[in-house]
Scaffold this active site. Structure first.
Site, PDB file in Angstrom:
ATOM      1  N   LYS A  72    -109.621   6.090 -28.685  1.00 37.97           N
ATOM      2  CA  LYS A  72    -109.518   7.516 -29.071  1.00 37.97           C
ATOM      3  C   LYS A  72    -110.677   7.892 -29.986  1.00 37.97           C
ATOM      4  O   LYS A  72    -111.342   8.914 -29.778  1.00 37.97           O
ATOM      5  CB  LYS A  72    -108.203   7.739 -29.802  1.00 37.97           C
ATOM      6  CG  LYS A  72    -108.121   9.068 -30.573  1.00 37.97           C
ATOM      7  CD  LYS A  72    -106.767   9.290 -31.207  1.00 37.97           C
ATOM      8  CE  LYS A  72    -106.677   8.773 -32.606  1.00 37.97           C
ATOM      9  NZ  LYS A  72    -107.234   9.608 -33.664  1.00 37.97           N
ATOM     10  N   ASN A  73    -110.950   7.069 -30.995  1.00 34.29           N
ATOM     11  CA  ASN A  73    -111.941   7.445 -32.001  1.00 34.29           C
ATOM     12  C   ASN A  73    -113.376   7.195 -31.558  1.00 34.29           C
ATOM     13  O   ASN A  73    -114.300   7.430 -32.328  1.00 34.29           O
ATOM     14  CB  ASN A  73    -111.631   6.732 -33.323  1.00 34.29           C
ATOM     15  CG  ASN A  73    -110.332   7.245 -33.933  1.00 34.29           C
ATOM     16  OD1 ASN A  73    -109.786   8.259 -33.482  1.00 34.29           O
ATOM     17  ND2 ASN A  73    -109.818   6.544 -34.923  1.00 34.29           N
ATOM     18  N   CYS A  92    -104.050  16.559 -43.777  1.00 33.32           N
ATOM     19  CA  CYS A  92    -102.969  16.198 -42.862  1.00 33.32           C
ATOM     20  C   CYS A  92    -102.097  15.238 -43.669  1.00 33.32           C
ATOM     21  O   CYS A  92    -102.222  15.125 -44.878  1.00 33.32           O
ATOM     22  CB  CYS A  92    -103.507  15.547 -41.602  1.00 33.32           C
ATOM     23  SG  CYS A  92    -104.358  14.026 -41.955  1.00 33.32           S
ATOM     24  N   ARG A 113    -108.625  15.977 -46.328  1.00 36.88           N
ATOM     25  CA  ARG A 113    -109.672  15.457 -45.434  1.00 36.88           C
ATOM     26  C   ARG A 113    -110.947  16.256 -45.693  1.00 36.88           C
ATOM     27  O   ARG A 113    -111.315  17.130 -44.927  1.00 36.88           O
ATOM     28  CB  ARG A 113    -109.223  15.567 -43.978  1.00 36.88           C
ATOM     29  CG  ARG A 113    -107.895  14.903 -43.666  1.00 36.88           C
ATOM     30  CD  ARG A 113    -107.894  13.381 -43.791  1.00 36.88           C
ATOM     31  NE  ARG A 113    -108.705  12.708 -42.809  1.00 36.88           N
ATOM     32  CZ  ARG A 113    -108.289  12.369 -41.590  1.00 36.88           C
ATOM     33  NH1 ARG A 113    -107.077  12.710 -41.222  1.00 36.88           N
ATOM     34  NH2 ARG A 113    -109.073  11.742 -40.753  1.00 36.88           N
ATOM     35  N   ASP A 134    -106.271   2.231 -40.441  1.00 39.29           N
ATOM     36  CA  ASP A 134    -105.423   2.674 -39.318  1.00 39.29           C
ATOM     37  C   ASP A 134    -104.430   1.611 -38.884  1.00 39.29           C
ATOM     38  O   ASP A 134    -103.575   1.872 -38.043  1.00 39.29           O
ATOM     39  CB  ASP A 134    -106.293   3.058 -38.107  1.00 39.29           C
ATOM     40  CG  ASP A 134    -107.064   4.323 -38.383  1.00 39.29           C
ATOM     41  OD1 ASP A 134    -107.984   4.628 -37.611  1.00 39.29           O
ATOM     42  OD2 ASP A 134    -106.773   4.992 -39.386  1.00 39.29           O
ATOM     43  N   ARG A 166    -100.585  11.546 -29.858  1.00 38.00           N
ATOM     44  CA  ARG A 166    -101.973  11.881 -30.205  1.00 38.00           C
ATOM     45  C   ARG A 166    -102.888  10.668 -30.036  1.00 38.00           C
ATOM     46  O   ARG A 166    -104.070  10.804 -29.810  1.00 38.00           O
ATOM     47  CB  ARG A 166    -102.045  12.358 -31.654  1.00 38.00           C
ATOM     48  CG  ARG A 166    -101.376  13.700 -31.895  1.00 38.00           C
ATOM     49  CD  ARG A 166    -101.665  14.196 -33.283  1.00 38.00           C
ATOM     50  NE  ARG A 166    -103.107  14.094 -33.542  1.00 38.00           N
ATOM     51  CZ  ARG A 166    -103.622  14.063 -34.772  1.00 38.00           C
ATOM     52  NH1 ARG A 166    -102.839  14.119 -35.818  1.00 38.00           N
ATOM     53  NH2 ARG A 166    -104.931  13.975 -34.947  1.00 38.00           N
TER      54      ARG A 166
HETATM   55  C1  EPZ Z   1    -111.981   8.461 -38.934  1.00 35.89           C
HETATM   56  O1  EPZ Z   1    -111.559   9.568 -39.722  1.00 35.89           O
HETATM   57  C2  EPZ Z   1    -110.865   8.206 -37.946  1.00 35.89           C
HETATM   58  N1  EPZ Z   1    -110.675   9.380 -37.091  1.00 35.89           N
HETATM   59  C3  EPZ Z   1    -109.580   7.902 -38.709  1.00 35.89           C
HETATM   60  O2  EPZ Z   1    -108.588   7.580 -37.744  1.00 35.89           O
HETATM   61  C4  EPZ Z   1    -109.810   6.680 -39.595  1.00 35.89           C
HETATM   62  O3  EPZ Z   1    -108.652   6.454 -40.368  1.00 35.89           O
HETATM   63  C5  EPZ Z   1    -110.999   6.937 -40.522  1.00 35.89           C
HETATM   64  O4  EPZ Z   1    -112.168   7.287 -39.731  1.00 35.89           O
HETATM   65  C6  EPZ Z   1    -111.347   5.715 -41.365  1.00 35.89           C
HETATM   66  O5  EPZ Z   1    -111.631   4.629 -40.533  1.00 35.89           O
HETATM   67  C7  EPZ Z   1    -111.539   9.585 -36.068  1.00 35.89           C
HETATM   68  O6  EPZ Z   1    -112.480   8.831 -35.855  1.00 35.89           O
HETATM   69  C8  EPZ Z   1    -111.242  10.760 -35.188  1.00 35.89           C
HETATM   70  P1  EPZ Z   1    -113.781   9.021 -42.982  1.00 35.89           P
HETATM   71  P2  EPZ Z   1    -112.617  10.285 -40.716  1.00 35.89           P
HETATM   72  O7  EPZ Z   1    -114.698  10.187 -42.994  1.00 35.89           O
HETATM   73  O8  EPZ Z   1    -113.958  10.330 -40.079  1.00 35.89           O
HETATM   74  C9  EPZ Z   1    -113.465  10.587 -47.422  1.00 35.89           C
HETATM   75  C10 EPZ Z   1    -106.490   7.674 -36.730  1.00 35.89           C
HETATM   76  O9  EPZ Z   1    -105.373   7.351 -37.105  1.00 35.89           O
HETATM   77  N2  EPZ Z   1    -114.437  11.610 -47.013  1.00 35.89           N
HETATM   78  O10 EPZ Z   1    -114.343   7.649 -42.764  1.00 35.89           O
HETATM   79  O11 EPZ Z   1    -112.018  11.535 -41.194  1.00 35.89           O
HETATM   80  C11 EPZ Z   1    -112.115  10.784 -46.763  1.00 35.89           C
HETATM   81  O12 EPZ Z   1    -111.336  11.695 -47.517  1.00 35.89           O
HETATM   82  C12 EPZ Z   1    -107.427   8.427 -37.660  1.00 35.89           C
HETATM   83  O13 EPZ Z   1    -106.981   7.404 -35.592  1.00 35.89           O
HETATM   84  C13 EPZ Z   1    -115.006  12.424 -47.988  1.00 35.89           C
HETATM   85  O14 EPZ Z   1    -114.683  12.323 -49.173  1.00 35.89           O
HETATM   86  O15 EPZ Z   1    -112.622   9.228 -41.917  1.00 35.89           O
HETATM   87  C14 EPZ Z   1    -111.522   9.415 -46.790  1.00 35.89           C
HETATM   88  O16 EPZ Z   1    -110.943   9.187 -48.054  1.00 35.89           O
HETATM   89  C15 EPZ Z   1    -106.765   8.708 -38.991  1.00 35.89           C
HETATM   90  N3  EPZ Z   1    -115.903  13.366 -47.602  1.00 35.89           N
HETATM   91  C16 EPZ Z   1    -112.746   8.505 -46.625  1.00 35.89           C
HETATM   92  O17 EPZ Z   1    -113.892   9.305 -46.923  1.00 35.89           O
HETATM   93  C17 EPZ Z   1    -116.287  13.531 -46.304  1.00 35.89           C
HETATM   94  O18 EPZ Z   1    -117.129  14.401 -46.012  1.00 35.89           O
HETATM   95  C18 EPZ Z   1    -112.922   7.960 -45.221  1.00 35.89           C
HETATM   96  O19 EPZ Z   1    -112.935   9.067 -44.339  1.00 35.89           O
HETATM   97  C19 EPZ Z   1    -115.691  12.704 -45.326  1.00 35.89           C
HETATM   98  C20 EPZ Z   1    -114.787  11.745 -45.708  1.00 35.89           C
END
Ligand code: EPZ
Length: 402
Positions: free
Chosen positions: A5-6, A102, A107, A290, A382
């Protein structure tokens, strides 16, 4: 295993940058993928399922006519934010909604905006909508404060059509990013370094179409591995890639599970009763956030006390309360959960509040004594394709009741 998915979600976003149609093979039929397809269709991109097994996505971007991403659709799937880099690169403008929080915490997208701004975009925010315009679109040397998966992907995609070279430092190293690099390069892009913390992209004038097969979903694989561990059963997970789940293999072995790595998959045999262990989630290659809820379910039955530390998201312990209804003994304190193992869980009515907490409740239910009713399973749809069919094929007693 279904396709990841990701990995497929950013690839669908990237396809709007192509000058010719793309074929994304082994794409999973998931709600998030269908919503992403609806978003692409709403901006003029033609998307249809095709292929012998019906799991190929044919995407023709030639009809791309709008930079405005529908608010209602954006609310359904966070990863529509991946369209910012590609649309700014292709059309010089984009209008999206803030993806909002969410159930696993806020996020933010500040790192996405910081990278895209550095490449030439100017953003205005009002009433929850973000309008981005890029008069010029140039490569940038940027260091990410956090190795954010989404920010790394958004910048990496936008950089493919920028003028000059982009360097992304402290980049996320997840396998999905390596897969996205493969897809972009099959479109003729020049991306190097995905999987390490420095990614280098040489901007080009245009990208051609691509045919690319999506990697298997490592979190789905991990979920079924944990399912074998919690039920004390045996599962052969065909085409799971052991390298992508090394942290999960290590942790499951600590709980007493046998994991045998084969070239074409993984064999997992669960212990009679899991041993306790401690888990700390970290960016890849650390233990994946995850898989944290699924690990929590397993450890509720351990013969001792375990500690889980969630370092990636602010509140990803929603499943603890629901597992408590089944007899689990979990104390949550901020980003730490202390789990005192119990000899057995009992069936109850529980609610899935997000994708992975839903998976953890199904795992607990399969190990519990008596019947469990899990509501909120639209969250499961999802991210898990034919979840109950796959579980029934393994001997699990599960049915969807509307
Ligand atoms: C991706 O989300 C995945 N989703 C998530 O999977 C996964 O949990 C996550 O990466 C971490 O591996 C998809 O790929 C569609 P991040 P993403 O940006 O990109 C902070 C699932 O269950 N952050 O690596 O949103 C954020 O708040 C989903 O399949 C900022 O502060 O994750 C978090 O604490 C859930 N500013 C941390 O970084 C930003 O601009 C990691 O988030 C972006 C992120």
């Amino acid at each position: 295993m279904s396709g990841a998915k990701n990995a497929v979600l950013p690839m669908m976003a990237a396809s709007v940058m192509a000058s010719r149609p793309c074929l994304i093979q082994n794409a999973p039929h998931l709600v998030d993928v269908e919503v992403m397809a609806a978003i692409l269709t709403s901006i003029g991109v033609h998307v249809r399922w095709t292929g012998v097994t019906g799991s190929d996505l044919y995407i023709d971007p030639s009809g791309l006519r709008s930079h405005v991403v529908d608010e209602a659709l954006m609310r359904k799937v966070r990863s529509s934010i991946f369209l910012m880099g590609p649309l700014l690169a292709k059309l010089g403008k984009v209008e999206v909604s803030h993806p909002g929080g969410c159930d696993i915490g806020p996020r933010p997208i500040d790192l996405h905006l910081k990278g895209l701004r550095a490449m030439g975009a100017r953003f205005e925010e009002s009433h929850g909508r973000i309008l981005g315009v890029a008069e010029s679109w140039k490569g940038v040397d940027i260091h990410l404060d956090i190795p954010s998966v989404g920010a790394t992907e958004n910048i990496m995609m936008g950089a493919c059509l920028a003028e000059g070279v982009t360097i992304i430092r402290n980049a996320a190293k997840e396998p999905e990013i390596v897969d996205l690099q493969g897809f972009l390069n099959s479109m003729g892009a020049s991306v190097r370094g995905a999987g390490t913390d420095v990614i280098r992209v040489e901007g080009l004038k245009s990208l051609k179409g691509a045919v690319y097969s999506v990697m298997p979903d490592r979190i789905e694989a991990g979920t079924f591995m944990a399912m074998a561990a919690i039920t004390g059963g045996e599962i052969w997970i065909r085409n799971a890639i052991a390298e992508h789940v090394q942290a999960v293999i290590a942790k499951l072995r600590e709980t007493g599970a046998d994991v045998i790595e084969k070239p074409d998959g993984l064999f997992v045999r669960g212990p009679r009763r899991p041993l306790p262990t401690d888990v700390k989630t970290l960016p890849y290659p650390g233990f994946p956030t995850d898989m944290q809820p699924q690990m929590m379910a397993l450890l509720t039955l351990a013969d001792g006390t375990s500690v889980i530390t969630e370092t990636v998201f602010d509140s990803r312990f929603k499943q603890a309360e629901e597992l408590g209804r089944m007899g689990a003994r979990i104390r949550v304190d901020g980003r730490t959960a202390i789990i005192k193992g119990v000899p057995a869980l009992s069936g109850a009515q529980v609610e899935a509040t997000d994708l992975r907490s839903g998976a953890s409740l199904v795992l607990a239910a399969l190990a519990a004594e008596g019947v469990t009713v899990v509501t909120g399973i639209q969250n499961l749809d999802r991210g898990y394709e034919k979840f109950e069919d796959k579980i029934r094929a393994l001997g699990g007693n599960i049915a969807r009741v509307d």
